[in-house]
Design a protein around this motif. Structure first.
Motif, PDB file in Angstrom:
ATOM      1  N   VAL A   1     -10.826   9.201   3.307  1.00  0.00           N
ATOM      2  CA  VAL A   1      -9.661   8.116   2.833  1.00  0.00           C
ATOM      3  C   VAL A   1      -8.470   9.145   2.119  1.00  0.00           C
ATOM      4  CG1 VAL A   1     -11.518   6.338   2.542  1.00  0.00           C
ATOM      5  CG2 VAL A   1     -10.461   7.845   0.606  1.00  0.00           C
ATOM      6  N   SER A   2      -7.406   8.421   2.133  1.00  0.00           N
ATOM      7  CA  SER A   2      -6.163   8.888   1.396  1.00  0.00           C
ATOM      8  C   SER A   2      -5.396   7.758   0.934  1.00  0.00           C
ATOM      9  CB  SER A   2      -5.268   9.754   2.326  1.00  0.00           C
ATOM     10  OG  SER A   2      -5.074   9.022   3.459  1.00  0.00           O
TER      11      SER A   2
ATOM     12  N   TRP B   1      -8.438  11.487  11.705  1.00  0.00           N
ATOM     13  CA  TRP B   1      -8.362  10.414  12.537  1.00  0.00           C
ATOM     14  C   TRP B   1      -8.218   9.112  11.639  1.00  0.00           C
ATOM     15  CZ3 TRP B   1     -11.022  14.681  13.629  1.00  0.00           C
ATOM     16  CH2 TRP B   1     -10.700  15.300  14.900  1.00  0.00           C
ATOM     17  N   GLY B   2      -7.216   8.463  11.382  1.00  0.00           N
ATOM     18  CA  GLY B   2      -7.003   7.426  10.243  1.00  0.00           C
ATOM     19  C   GLY B   2      -6.322   6.072  10.789  1.00  0.00           C
ATOM     20  N   TRP B   3      -7.069   5.035  10.049  1.00  0.00           N
ATOM     21  CA  TRP B   3      -6.609   3.865  10.126  1.00  0.00           C
ATOM     22  C   TRP B   3      -5.842   3.316   8.846  1.00  0.00           C
ATOM     23  CZ3 TRP B   3     -10.028  -1.272  10.067  1.00  0.00           C
ATOM     24  CH2 TRP B   3      -9.123  -2.390  10.682  1.00  0.00           C
ATOM     25  N   GLU B   4      -4.509   3.089   9.142  1.00  0.00           N
ATOM     26  CA  GLU B   4      -3.621   2.632   7.860  1.00  0.00           C
ATOM     27  C   GLU B   4      -3.668   1.279   7.864  1.00  0.00           C
ATOM     28  OE1 GLU B   4      -1.559   1.972   4.886  1.00  0.00           O
ATOM     29  OE2 GLU B   4      -0.669   1.305   6.769  1.00  0.00           O
ATOM     30  N   LEU B   5      -4.449   0.701   6.695  1.00  0.00           N
ATOM     31  CA  LEU B   5      -4.947  -0.707   6.611  1.00  0.00           C
ATOM     32  C   LEU B   5      -3.830  -1.483   6.265  1.00  0.00           C
ATOM     33  CD1 LEU B   5      -7.892  -0.079   4.491  1.00  0.00           C
ATOM     34  CD2 LEU B   5      -7.801  -0.267   6.829  1.00  0.00           C
ATOM     35  N   GLN B   6      -2.722  -1.244   5.753  1.00  0.00           N
ATOM     36  CA  GLN B   6      -1.667  -2.292   5.530  1.00  0.00           C
ATOM     37  C   GLN B   6      -0.770  -2.532   6.659  1.00  0.00           C
ATOM     38  OE1 GLN B   6      -3.020  -3.012   2.828  1.00  0.00           O
ATOM     39  NE2 GLN B   6      -1.103  -3.235   1.678  1.00  0.00           N
ATOM     40  N   THR B   7      -0.620  -1.344   7.568  1.00  0.00           N
ATOM     41  CA  THR B   7       0.229  -1.560   8.763  1.00  0.00           C
ATOM     42  C   THR B   7      -0.783  -1.991   9.920  1.00  0.00           C
ATOM     43  OG1 THR B   7       0.406   0.675   9.456  1.00  0.00           O
ATOM     44  CG2 THR B   7       1.701  -0.391   7.892  1.00  0.00           C
ATOM     45  N   ASN B   8      -2.091  -1.545   9.993  1.00  0.00           N
ATOM     46  CA  ASN B   8      -3.189  -1.668  11.342  1.00  0.00           C
ATOM     47  C   ASN B   8      -2.917  -0.641  12.263  1.00  0.00           C
ATOM     48  OD1 ASN B   8      -3.025  -5.204  11.482  1.00  0.00           O
ATOM     49  ND2 ASN B   8      -3.965  -3.725   9.924  1.00  0.00           N
TER      50      ASN B   8
ATOM     51  N   GLY C   1      -1.920  -0.623  -2.056  1.00  0.00           N
ATOM     52  CA  GLY C   1      -0.340   0.232  -1.828  1.00  0.00           C
ATOM     53  C   GLY C   1      -0.135   0.472  -0.416  1.00  0.00           C
ATOM     54  N   SER C   2       0.744   1.302  -0.434  1.00  0.00           N
ATOM     55  CA  SER C   2       1.234   1.858   1.027  1.00  0.00           C
ATOM     56  C   SER C   2       0.379   2.738   1.233  1.00  0.00           C
ATOM     57  CB  SER C   2       2.802   1.925   0.985  1.00  0.00           C
ATOM     58  OG  SER C   2       2.910   3.082   0.264  1.00  0.00           O
ATOM     59  N   HIS C   3       0.274   3.146   2.724  1.00  0.00           N
ATOM     60  CA  HIS C   3      -0.307   4.632   3.163  1.00  0.00           C
ATOM     61  C   HIS C   3      -1.721   4.537   2.790  1.00  0.00           C
ATOM     62  CE1 HIS C   3       4.003   5.511   2.733  1.00  0.00           C
ATOM     63  NE2 HIS C   3       4.055   6.124   4.045  1.00  0.00           N
ATOM     64  N   ALA C   4      -2.492   3.350   2.770  1.00  0.00           N
ATOM     65  CA  ALA C   4      -4.031   3.372   2.497  1.00  0.00           C
ATOM     66  C   ALA C   4      -4.678   3.713   3.757  1.00  0.00           C
ATOM     67  CB  ALA C   4      -4.353   2.024   2.003  1.00  0.00           C
ATOM     68  N   VAL C   5      -5.415   4.640   4.011  1.00  0.00           N
ATOM     69  CA  VAL C   5      -5.698   5.185   5.215  1.00  0.00           C
ATOM     70  C   VAL C   5      -7.399   5.380   5.266  1.00  0.00           C
ATOM     71  CG1 VAL C   5      -5.704   6.587   7.271  1.00  0.00           C
ATOM     72  CG2 VAL C   5      -3.719   6.149   5.499  1.00  0.00           C
ATOM     73  N   ILE C   6      -8.087   4.903   5.931  1.00  0.00           N
ATOM     74  CA  ILE C   6      -9.520   5.120   5.938  1.00  0.00           C
ATOM     75  C   ILE C   6      -9.806   5.873   7.427  1.00  0.00           C
ATOM     76  CG2 ILE C   6     -10.276   3.419   4.641  1.00  0.00           C
ATOM     77  CD1 ILE C   6     -11.507   1.904   6.941  1.00  0.00           C
ATOM     78  N   GLY C   7     -10.812   6.893   7.456  1.00  0.00           N
ATOM     79  CA  GLY C   7     -11.163   7.371   8.834  1.00  0.00           C
ATOM     80  C   GLY C   7     -12.306   8.545   8.964  1.00  0.00           C
ATOM     81  N   ILE C   8     -11.885   9.526   9.644  1.00  0.00           N
ATOM     82  CA  ILE C   8     -12.883  10.707   9.669  1.00  0.00           C
ATOM     83  C   ILE C   8     -11.773  12.063   9.770  1.00  0.00           C
ATOM     84  CG2 ILE C   8     -14.801   9.411  10.624  1.00  0.00           C
ATOM     85  CD1 ILE C   8     -14.041  11.029  13.313  1.00  0.00           C
ATOM     86  N   SER C   9     -12.575  13.079   9.124  1.00  0.00           N
ATOM     87  CA  SER C   9     -11.886  14.365   9.106  1.00  0.00           C
ATOM     88  C   SER C   9     -12.736  15.537   9.463  1.00  0.00           C
ATOM     89  CB  SER C   9     -11.146  14.377   7.831  1.00  0.00           C
ATOM     90  OG  SER C   9     -12.073  14.833   6.911  1.00  0.00           O
ATOM     91  N   ARG C  10     -12.255  16.555   9.900  1.00  0.00           N
ATOM     92  CA  ARG C  10     -12.915  18.020  10.144  1.00  0.00           C
ATOM     93  C   ARG C  10     -13.097  18.634   8.517  1.00  0.00           C
ATOM     94  NH1 ARG C  10     -11.564  20.750  15.651  1.00  0.00           N
ATOM     95  NH2 ARG C  10     -12.845  22.232  14.632  1.00  0.00           N
ATOM     96  N   GLN C  11     -13.802  19.402   8.334  1.00  0.00           N
ATOM     97  CA  GLN C  11     -14.215  20.083   7.189  1.00  0.00           C
ATOM     98  C   GLN C  11     -13.017  20.862   6.532  1.00  0.00           C
ATOM     99  OE1 GLN C  11     -17.304  23.055   7.512  1.00  0.00           O
ATOM    100  NE2 GLN C  11     -17.436  23.088   5.053  1.00  0.00           N
ATOM    101  N   ASP C  12     -11.922  21.266   7.268  1.00  0.00           N
ATOM    102  CA  ASP C  12     -10.773  21.739   6.471  1.00  0.00           C
ATOM    103  C   ASP C  12      -9.722  20.983   6.383  1.00  0.00           C
ATOM    104  OD1 ASP C  12     -10.909  22.050   9.246  1.00  0.00           O
ATOM    105  OD2 ASP C  12     -10.053  24.220   9.391  1.00  0.00           O
TER     106      ASP C  12
END
Length: 284
Positions: free
Chosen positions: A223-224, A136-143, A106-117
């Motif tokens: 991910v989100s 920090w994220g890479w939105e897969l549908q829009t690149n 779907g839309s807003h499919a994001v992978i990446g890394i995050s801090r603890q909080d």
């Protein structure tokens, strides 16, 4: 085995998008020997703790599998939901693989890394990973690359444009300017010592997406999603310290590089002692 990624990264399960894998090798960038070695090394056990999503740090709309390696987003309206890994890292070079069916993004499919909080839930439909200064994220549908709630760049769009100009008959010149279809499996390449995050797909390292990550801070794969029914799997593949690669490992990598990916099943025919043949077969 393989110079850039071993066979378990290139199996049938990776064929999760309609676009051909041939779209990605021209987008690959040269890597250091340290990165090449870690990408060509055998994967650790699937049961490694670093392959688990956190049972505490996730949106209430995410449900974890019993082994904690897969999460499923329950249907929920006007909600953006995130989850991070159970184990983070502060140093070293590490590679994880995220498996996410493109048809269930779907839309807003994001992978990446995050801090603890990093915040794990918000109202409405939006980019969550990369939507603040803690991720920090890479939105897969829009690149698109996201950090601090802003779009930083398109990844790896700049090199795609360059390739179109160089070859009018290439696959890339025939593509529209729309987003590149990202396959089911994506590798996150986090170098916590250098402060960089890159991505690899279909056995091709696409390069560094984010630089200047905070030093000495624990960072977690994250991910989100906003899509109900989205199932996302995490697997830790391998890692190494900041120490220089061993000479033995560099020699093994050089041998495999000269063999080429198509001939790496012929290691037993090399004029090498059986002990060295076994090392090549078991380590890469």
């Amino acid at each position: 085995m393989g110079l850039i990624l071993s066979a378990w990264l290139n199996g049938p399960a990776a064929d999760g998008v309609p676009s051909s894998s041939s779209a990605f090798p021209p987008l690959g960038v040269p890597t250091s020997s340290r990165v090449s070695l870690i990408l060509s090394s055998s994967a650790v056990s699937p049961g490694d703790r670093r392959s688990r999503w956190s049972s505490q740090h996730h949106s209430p709309h995410f449900q974890l599998s019993q082994c904690k390696q897969e999460v499923t987003r329950a249907p929920a309206e006007l909600s953006s939901d995130g989850v991070r890994a159970e184990v983070g890292v502060e140093s070293g070079l590490h590679v994880w693989e995220v498996t996410w069916n493109p048809e269930h993004r779907g839309s807003h499919a994001v992978i990446g890394i995050s801090r603890q909080d990093f915040p794990l839930q918000d109202s409405g439909y939006k980019v969550l990973v990369g939507g603040d200064s803690l991720s920090w994220g890479w939105e897969l549908q829009t690149n698109q690359l996201w950090h601090g709630g802003e779009i930083l760049a398109c990844f790896p769009c700049e090199r795609r444009g360059s390739l179109r100009l160089k070859s009018s008959n290439s696959l890339h010149s025939k593509e529209k300017d729309g987003p590149l279809l990202i396959p089911e499996r994506v590798q996150l390449v986090l170098d916590a010592d250098a402060g960089t995050l890159g991505f690899a797909v279909f056995g091709t390292f696409l390069g560094v997406a984010f630089r200047d990550l905070p030093p000495g801070v624990e960072l977690f794969p994250a991910v989100s999603s906003v899509r109900g029914g989205a199932r996302i799997e995490l697997r830790y593949l391998n890692g190494t310290t900041r120490d220089p690669p061993a000479l033995k490992a560099l020699c093994g990598l050089s041998i495999l590089q000269n063999l080429g990916q198509q001939r790496q099943n012929q290691v037993d025919k090399l004029p090498l002692p059986p002990l060295l043949q076994h090392y090549l077969l078991s380590s890469f």
